[in-house]
Write an enzyme that holds these catalytic residues in place. Structure first.
Site, short mmCIF file in Angstrom:
data_model
loop_
_atom_site.label_atom_id
_atom_site.label_comp_id
_atom_site.label_asym_id
_atom_site.label_seq_id
_atom_site.Cartn_x
_atom_site.Cartn_y
_atom_site.Cartn_z
N SER A 136 0.82 -1.21 0.00
CA SER A 136 0.00 0.00 0.00
C SER A 136 0.86 1.26 0.00
O SER A 136 0.50 2.29 -0.58
CB SER A 136 -0.93 0.00 1.23
OG SER A 136 -1.80 -1.10 1.20
N ARG A 292 -33.35 -27.51 0.85
CA ARG A 292 -32.96 -28.12 2.12
C ARG A 292 -34.12 -28.03 3.11
O ARG A 292 -34.62 -26.93 3.39
CB ARG A 292 -31.74 -27.41 2.69
CG ARG A 292 -31.34 -27.80 4.10
CD ARG A 292 -30.80 -29.21 4.19
NE ARG A 292 -30.16 -29.45 5.47
CZ ARG A 292 -29.70 -30.62 5.87
NH1 ARG A 292 -29.81 -31.67 5.05
NH2 ARG A 292 -29.12 -30.76 7.03
N GLN A 303 -37.68 -16.80 8.51
CA GLN A 303 -37.27 -15.42 8.25
C GLN A 303 -35.77 -15.22 8.43
O GLN A 303 -35.14 -14.43 7.72
CB GLN A 303 -38.02 -14.46 9.17
CG GLN A 303 -39.47 -14.25 8.79
CD GLN A 303 -40.12 -13.15 9.63
OE1 GLN A 303 -39.47 -12.54 10.49
NE2 GLN A 303 -41.39 -12.90 9.40
N SER A 338 -15.57 12.31 -6.39
CA SER A 338 -15.81 11.76 -5.04
C SER A 338 -15.17 10.39 -4.89
O SER A 338 -15.63 9.57 -4.10
CB SER A 338 -17.32 11.67 -4.77
OG SER A 338 -17.93 12.94 -4.82
N GLY A 364 -24.73 -24.28 6.40
CA GLY A 364 -24.39 -24.97 7.65
C GLY A 364 -23.14 -25.81 7.48
O GLY A 364 -22.16 -25.40 6.87
N GLU A 388 -4.79 -4.66 -5.31
CA GLU A 388 -5.05 -3.40 -6.02
C GLU A 388 -5.62 -2.32 -5.10
O GLU A 388 -6.52 -1.57 -5.46
CB GLU A 388 -5.95 -3.64 -7.23
CG GLU A 388 -5.29 -4.51 -8.27
CD GLU A 388 -5.96 -4.43 -9.61
OE1 GLU A 388 -6.25 -3.32 -10.07
OE2 GLU A 388 -6.20 -5.50 -10.19
N GLY A 389 -5.06 -2.29 -3.90
CA GLY A 389 -5.49 -1.30 -2.91
C GLY A 389 -6.41 -1.91 -1.89
O GLY A 389 -7.53 -2.30 -2.20
N THR A 390 -5.95 -2.04 -0.64
CA THR A 390 -6.76 -2.62 0.41
C THR A 390 -7.99 -1.76 0.68
O THR A 390 -8.07 -0.61 0.26
CB THR A 390 -5.96 -2.73 1.72
OG1 THR A 390 -5.63 -1.40 2.15
CG2 THR A 390 -4.69 -3.54 1.52
#
Length: 408
Positions: A136, A292, A303, A338, A364, A388-390
């Protein structure tokens, strides 16, 4: 200028379906084998070359798609197939982007075809930027390039690490320091042609994920390359260094270095790779949850499972939208005011890690075994927040861009 759209045109849909078919029929059946072997899947690359996926023409068509969606669409489908094999197929593209971002038209025409070879003799290329003490922190790079004016040659010395296709590549693109006093602004990129004396493969890494992709150190010992192998040419380099020195004196505007120019161009593509892996894991989890049964009903009736799947799909779609926006902006010349490129890579990478982990949880005990692909997808997804950039570096880029402050 192409208007931003969320609807693929007929040609793009045809390409998407073609890639999906290759990913489903060729890549997925071979994924577990090559993950276990931890070797470059040359037969799969050869198959990709035969039908035109692994070729300069294909990537050029996608790269120059006026909507900007060609590359992210292709990356998503291939990485939906398998991340390790896909990276072996597209890894050459990072070196190619390095040449496209920094090279002259003559250099582009000379070297990119040699990166791919042809159907009968497939080649790969490597982009070499990271070092044992400079990942980096690109300003800590130690690989040096010294100009021998008498012979019009550059002499490269140093060690690169984490290089995809490093050491097995036909063409290496190497980022090196040409002016140490300028820090990261004193870097330049060089082509190292095939069979150049002094370049050798160092350690090959055994990795947690993307194990079908070759990753190794590249050692450079008095590697001499012709002056014409400096990407962009010496005149352009001298002008850029002079501007950087002036700005350093006045504390003015920063100049982008060679490695960063490559990474900025490729970050949305990495985001698309992450979207493909996340989507693959989500689809396995969705199918599993619908079939399953526990306590006499499919687990998706609960849910706790259904809401997880709803969140997974929402996050995947949001990540894709960020990737498509950044890709469209890059193609149409809209500035990342930005840090939209970093936003897309950051969010998609984090989504891939989260979604693949949730997929394991939904399956599971089965998800924890190699009988199901989600554990491999989870291992593969870990790389997206690193290379390619953390994610931390992406947040730093975004914060600096938004604030205008030198946040550390």
């Amino acid at each position: 200028m192409a208007e931003f759209t969320l609807e693929l045109n007929d040609d793009q849909k045809q390409v998407r379906d073609w890639l999906h078919g290759f990913a489903e029929d060729v890549m997925r059946p071979a994924a577990a084998e090559w993950d276990e072997r931890e070797e470059t899947p040359w037969p799969i690359i050869q198959e990709a070359a035969k039908i035109g996926i692994y070729s300069l023409d294909f990537y050029a068509q996608q790269f120059f798609d006026p909507t900007g969606l060609g590359i992210p669409m292709a990356m998503e489908e291939l990485f939906w197939g398998d991340a390790g094999i896909a990276l072996s197929i597209v890894g050459t593209g990072l070196a190619a982007v390095g040449v496209l971002a920094n090279g002259t038209e003559e250099q582009i025409g000379t070297w990119i075809p040699q990166m791919y070879g042809d159907v009968d003799d497939v080649k790969v290329a490597a982009f070499c930027s990271s070092e044992p003490d400079a990942g980096s922190d690109v300003a800590s790079m130690r690989t040096r390039a010294v100009y021998d004016e008498a012979k019009d040659e550059w002499v490269l010395n140093g060690t690169k690490t984490w290089a995809t296709n490093g050491g097995i590549a036909n063409v290496h693109v190497v980022v090196a320091v040409v002016d140490a006093e300028l820090g990261s602004k004193g870097h330049a990129s060089f082509i190292v042609p095939p069979n150049t004396p002094g370049l050798s493969q160092g350690q090959k890494f055994q990795k947690h994920g993307i194990r079908a992709s070759h990753t190794a150190e590249v050692v450079l010992e008095n590697v001499r390359v012709p002056g014409q192998c400096l990407l962009g040419g010496k005149e352009k380099l001298d002008e850029r260094l002079a501007r950087a020195r002036e700005r350093a004196k006045s504390g003015g505007e920063r100049v982008k270095n060679a490695a960063m120019a490559t990474f900025e161009a490729s970050r949305p593509a990495v985001g698309a790779m992450a979207v493909g892996t996340a989507r693959a894991a989500y689809e396995v989890a969705l199918d599993y949850a619908k079939t399953r049964e526990q306590f006499g009903r499919p687990i998706i009736d609960n849910q706790g499972i259904a809401f997880q799947l709803a969140d997974m799909r929402t996050q995947i779609d949001a990540a894709r939208l960020l990737v498509w926006r950044a890709s469209w902006m890059a193609t149409t010349g809209k500035p990342f005011t930005s840090a939209e490129g970093s936003m897309s890579k950051l969010y998609a990478s984090e989504v891939a890690k989260k979604v693949t982990g949730q997929a394991i949880q939904i399956l599971g005990g089965n998800g924890f075994t190699r009988e199901y692909p989600v554990e491999r997808m989870h291992r593969d997804a870990a790389i997206y927040t690193i290379f390619e950039g953390t994610s931390e570096i992406q947040r730093l880029v975004i914060a600096r861009t938004l604030s205008g402050m030198p946040i550390r």
